[in-house]
Design a protein around this motif. Structure first.
Motif, PDB file in Angstrom:
ATOM      1  N   VAL A 178       0.837  -1.200   0.000  1.00  0.00           N
ATOM      2  CA  VAL A 178       0.000   0.000   0.000  1.00  0.00           C
ATOM      3  C   VAL A 178       0.875   1.255   0.000  1.00  0.00           C
ATOM      4  O   VAL A 178       0.634   2.207  -0.752  1.00  0.00           O
ATOM      5  N   SER A 216       2.764   1.622  -3.376  1.00  0.00           N
ATOM      6  CA  SER A 216       1.859   2.045  -4.437  1.00  0.00           C
ATOM      7  C   SER A 216       1.607   3.548  -4.366  1.00  0.00           C
ATOM      8  O   SER A 216       1.582   4.241  -5.387  1.00  0.00           O
ATOM      9  N   TRP A 275      -6.262   6.801   0.858  1.00  0.00           N
ATOM     10  CA  TRP A 275      -5.707   5.591   0.240  1.00  0.00           C
ATOM     11  C   TRP A 275      -5.425   4.516   1.282  1.00  0.00           C
ATOM     12  O   TRP A 275      -5.715   3.328   1.063  1.00  0.00           O
ATOM     13  N   HIS A 296      -8.530  -1.898  -0.912  1.00  0.00           N
ATOM     14  CA  HIS A 296      -7.663  -1.995  -2.086  1.00  0.00           C
ATOM     15  C   HIS A 296      -8.034  -3.151  -3.002  1.00  0.00           C
ATOM     16  O   HIS A 296      -7.681  -3.141  -4.182  1.00  0.00           O
ATOM     17  N   PRO A 307      -4.834   1.909  -9.204  1.00  0.00           N
ATOM     18  CA  PRO A 307      -4.431   2.816  -8.122  1.00  0.00           C
ATOM     19  C   PRO A 307      -4.185   4.248  -8.596  1.00  0.00           C
ATOM     20  O   PRO A 307      -4.573   5.202  -7.909  1.00  0.00           O
TER      21      PRO A 307
END
Length: 296
Positions: free
Chosen positions: A12, A15, A48, A53, A59
């Motif tokens: 995460v 990204s 985010w 996700h 993304p």
């Protein structure tokens, strides 16, 4: 915490970091203020980090949508605050020096002269214009980001483009010619010579200075080579040694002016179409808009 969960959290973070420079540039292009852009990016990270996700197919698209909407909300709030600003409000300069700032995606960064023009657009027009012209999104994609119909977005972009084209600063195609004119102008300004300034300024030159009420600056635009040259000669900092650091990107020549190693002004000099004389001058003097440059 399980190793699988830790790995997921690391993904995460990676990204988001992969798109962070892009998101900052988008927020800055919309807002024209570094601190506000940083706040928007932080809010985008919070959104985010708390997202599901597994349901996010793209993304980059998700993060751009979140950032654009957050920036639009911030722009609507800040516009009302700028009504009480002392004198002209100019965007904060961002990219200075020979190395690009870490937070800026140079492929999408908007030149300062155009940033000034964007200040006159409505918040919706500005967001639509930035997404279309700087980031290359199609009208249908912008419609999804802004939660508007494609027809409405097309109209926003059309109005913004017409306005921008009417006011967009024009400078010489040959960067070396434009740079030479800007350097002659700065030397004349720092020397306090009215005659030297008259030689390098276009007759219809316009000067905007942003002191924000913090330092002395003209409270409205100054027009004409005679008025501009006399004003600049009067305020020339002849009592201290000034060093200029020039921008090396493809926008209008821009100089960070330092005294005793500290930034005290940013000067943007837009030459006339021939590149021989300076037609537009932007001076950012407000210390609040310069402190972040010390980090560069």
């Amino acid at each position: 915490m399980s190793s699988g969960h830790a790995q997921s959290q690391a993904q995460v973070v990676r990204s988001f970091q992969a798109h962070r420079n892009l998101l900052f540039t988008l927020a800055y292009d919309i807002l024209g203020k570094v601190a506000d852009a940083e706040d928007v990016v932080q809010e985008a990270w919070l959104a985010w980090s708390g997202a599901d996700h597994a349901k996010v197919e793209n993304p980059r698209a998700y993060l751009v949508r979140v950032t654009a909407r957050l920036a639009l909300n911030q722009l609507n709030r800040s516009r009302s605050l700028r009504e009480d600003y002392v004198g002209p409000w100019l965007p904060e300069p961002m990219v200075l020096g020979s190395d690009p700032a870490e937070d800026v995606d140079r492929s999408h960064a908007i030149a300062f002269g155009l940033m000034v023009v964007l200040e006159s657009l409505s918040p919706l027009e500005r967001v639509a214009f930035v997404l279309r012209e700087a980031f290359g999104y199609e009208h249908a994609e912008i419609a999804q980001i802004m939660d508007r119909s494609p027809a409405a977005v097309r109209q926003l972009v059309h109005r913004a483009r017409e306005h921008v084209e009417a006011r967009r600063p024009r400078f010489a195609a040959h960067q070396t010619t434009a740079q030479a004119a800007a350097e002659r102008f700065l030397a004349a300004a720092l020397g306090g010579s009215v005659s030297a300034l008259m030689d390098v300024l276009a007759p219809d030159v316009t000067l905007w200075t942003d002191g924000g009420g913090r330092v002395p600056a003209a409270l409205r635009a100054v027009h004409g080579s005679d008025k501009v040259s006399r004003l600049m000669a009067q305020v020339a900092p002849t009592d201290r040694l000034v060093r200029a650091r020039w921008v090396t990107d493809a926008g209008p020549p821009t100089a960070l002016l330092l005294a005793d190693g500290s930034p005290f002004a940013v000067l943007v000099a837009v030459p006339d179409p021939g590149g021989q004389r300076v037609r537009e001058i932007y001076g950012i003097l407000n210390p609040d808009k310069l402190h972040h440059l010390a980090r560069q």
